[in-house]
Design a protein around this motif. Structure first.
Motif, short mmCIF file in Angstrom:
data_model
loop_
_atom_site.label_atom_id
_atom_site.label_comp_id
_atom_site.label_asym_id
_atom_site.label_seq_id
_atom_site.Cartn_x
_atom_site.Cartn_y
_atom_site.Cartn_z
N ARG A 172 -14.05 4.35 3.04
CA ARG A 172 -13.94 3.87 1.67
C ARG A 172 -13.69 4.98 0.66
O ARG A 172 -12.96 4.78 -0.30
CB ARG A 172 -15.22 3.11 1.29
CG ARG A 172 -15.35 1.77 1.99
CD ARG A 172 -14.30 0.82 1.48
NE ARG A 172 -14.22 -0.39 2.26
CZ ARG A 172 -14.24 -1.61 1.72
NH1 ARG A 172 -14.36 -1.76 0.43
NH2 ARG A 172 -14.11 -2.65 2.49
N TRP A 193 -10.15 -0.42 -2.60
CA TRP A 193 -10.30 0.51 -1.50
C TRP A 193 -9.30 1.67 -1.64
O TRP A 193 -9.65 2.85 -1.54
CB TRP A 193 -10.07 -0.24 -0.20
CG TRP A 193 -10.35 0.50 1.08
CD1 TRP A 193 -10.54 1.85 1.25
CD2 TRP A 193 -10.47 -0.09 2.37
NE1 TRP A 193 -10.76 2.12 2.57
CE2 TRP A 193 -10.72 0.95 3.28
CE3 TRP A 193 -10.37 -1.40 2.85
CZ2 TRP A 193 -10.88 0.71 4.66
CZ3 TRP A 193 -10.53 -1.63 4.20
CH2 TRP A 193 -10.78 -0.59 5.09
N LYS A 221 -17.34 3.92 -5.40
CA LYS A 221 -16.97 3.22 -4.17
C LYS A 221 -18.18 2.62 -3.48
O LYS A 221 -18.07 1.62 -2.77
CB LYS A 221 -16.26 4.19 -3.23
CG LYS A 221 -14.87 4.59 -3.67
CD LYS A 221 -13.95 3.39 -3.80
CE LYS A 221 -13.77 2.68 -2.47
NZ LYS A 221 -12.97 1.43 -2.61
N TYR A 251 -6.84 -7.86 2.50
CA TYR A 251 -6.86 -6.40 2.51
C TYR A 251 -5.43 -5.85 2.46
O TYR A 251 -5.11 -4.97 1.65
CB TYR A 251 -7.53 -5.87 3.78
CG TYR A 251 -9.01 -5.98 3.83
CD1 TYR A 251 -9.82 -5.42 2.84
CD2 TYR A 251 -9.65 -6.62 4.90
CE1 TYR A 251 -11.21 -5.50 2.91
CE2 TYR A 251 -11.03 -6.70 4.97
CZ TYR A 251 -11.79 -6.14 3.98
OH TYR A 251 -13.17 -6.21 4.04
#
Length: 416
Positions: free
Chosen positions: A33, A251, A272, A370
């Motif tokens: 991450r 991300w 994050k 994603y």
């Protein structure tokens, strides 16, 4: 012979062990991450945002397709065998991330990670749903995702700390070796298969939100039903995709965006980390809330809270670190509201005989988010700047929440 019973109280020992296993599963994602986008720009000198975010695209696409077949594999080979296979595939990942000589090896590591996560995380979801039965699905999914995403956030914070003190590689990735060893050993020696619990529920249940089925349909039928034919499952699937679009965007974008604004590596680590930590811990409360209030309110308002998070990040009325932290808290809170409610709603709407496959289809669309989020962020970053990726994600999230508001009917009431 051990008697098979459904319920969280009745199966608390195996449930707790599965929570622990999913912490290890989530920790493997947390490895990437904070550090990996910076490895791409600073170590391999990649200039294109699309290329830097390609590791997220590879991860998302592979994990999505693995999710799709995980339910079929679980029904054929048992949940436990698929869980162990997931860990075996993931064993090389931390070594590749730590010592990869080129970006292509990072991409290969993410292909393996996508397969590993698609198998292992899918099985922890299915096995917990099998154990608890219908009454506590929201709570079960809240605890499962809390463990997984809590570990994502804490690992992101830890890797940011290690990177700031020891460098981007290899030290931050050593903790992944510990995760894989613990996860594999627990899965082999202490986790028990749960398919008989699902079979018991099939015998007990009469109907679901999608009606009663006397046979198990094939995967193509389940794919169509979950993707677009059933209006509830369609609403759930598109919301899951957009939710993870936000995660995929953040991300890749957040480390580069906030570093460009002058935020240090430890500050980026906090930004994050706080998103998945709030996301994870919040689900301990939002999971049971989905059992009490219903699935739809949490999904709709969770999407709208995420929109507010995008607005806070984009307004720049605070300093960048403060905006990033507050925006990430809101993104995490909104996701915590949405995540267990979506999984519980799929479990409500799908008959136990094809629930594992339906969850696989839902998680296929969810985790494609994603890849779509990273691709969108890379293209908008190249042409307009990284902040535009935040704007676009916020608009899409608003529209997704409206779709659920208009099209989805509450599923929880129909299971009582």
């Amino acid at each position: 012979m051990e008697q098979i019973r459904l319920g969280l109280k009745e199966n608390w020992q195996q449930f707790t062990l599965l929570v622990l296993v999913n912490m290890m599963v989530g920790g493997m994602v947390g490895l990437e991450r904070t550090v990996v986008p910076l490895v791409g720009t600073e170590e391999f000198n990649i200039q294109s945002d699309v290329v830097v975010f390609s590791f997220i695209i590879a991860f998302g696409v592979v994990k999505a397709f693995t999710n799709l077949i995980s339910g079929v594999l679980a029904d054929r080979y048992t949940r436990k065998k698929v869980l162990i296979l997931g860990w075996l595939v993931g064993l090389p990942v931390p070594f590749l991330l730590a010592f990869a000589p080129s970006w292509n090896w990072i991409l290969f590591a993410n292909v393996l990670l996508g397969v590993s996560q698609g198998l292992a995380w899918s099985m922890t979801v299915n096995m917990k749903i099998d154990l608890v039965g219908r009454k506590s699905r929201g709570l079960a999914m809240g605890l499962n995702e809390a463990a997984g995403y809590g570990a994502v956030g804490l690992t992101a914070l830890l890797t940011g700390y290690l990177a700031s003190h020891y460098g981007l590689r290899p030290q931050p990735f050593y903790i992944g070796i510990v995760y894989t060893i613990i996860g594999l050993l627990l899965s082999i020696f202490v986790i028990k298969d749960t398919r008989k619990h699902a079979e018991l529920e099939v015998q007990q249940i009469q109907a679901t939100a999608s009606g009663e089925y006397t046979h198990k349909p094939n995967l193509w039928w389940v794919f169509k039903e979950t993707s677009f034919k059933n209006r509830n499952l369609f609403s759930i699937s598109q919301a899951g995709l957009i939710n993870n679009l936000n995660d995929g965007m953040s991300w890749g974008v957040f480390p580069l965006l906030f570093m460009s604004m002058g935020v240090g590596l430890e500050g980026v680590g906090w930004i994050k980390a706080i998103y998945p930590v709030v996301w994870g811990i919040g689900q301990i409360f939002t999971g049971p809330l989905a059992d009490k209030l219903g699935r739809k309110p949490l999904i709709v308002w969770g999407m709208f809270v995420q929109v507010l998070g995008h607005i806070v990040i984009s307004l720049e009325i605070y300093n960048p670190l403060t905006a990033g932290l507050f925006g990430s808290v809101l993104l995490g809170l909104g996701t915590a509201m949405v995540y267990p409610a979506l999984l519980a709603a799929v479990s409500d709407a799908a008959h136990p005989s094809w629930r594992a496959s339906s969850l696989g289809v839902y998680r296929f669309w969810r985790d494609m988010g994603y890849a779509i989020g990273a691709l969108m962020a890379g293209i908008s970053g190249n042409f307009f700047g990284l902040m535009y990726a935040v704007h676009i994600a916020g608009i899409i999230t608003l529209l997704s929440g409206i779709v659920v508001w208009i099209r989805m009917k509450e599923t929880k009431q129909e299971t009582n």
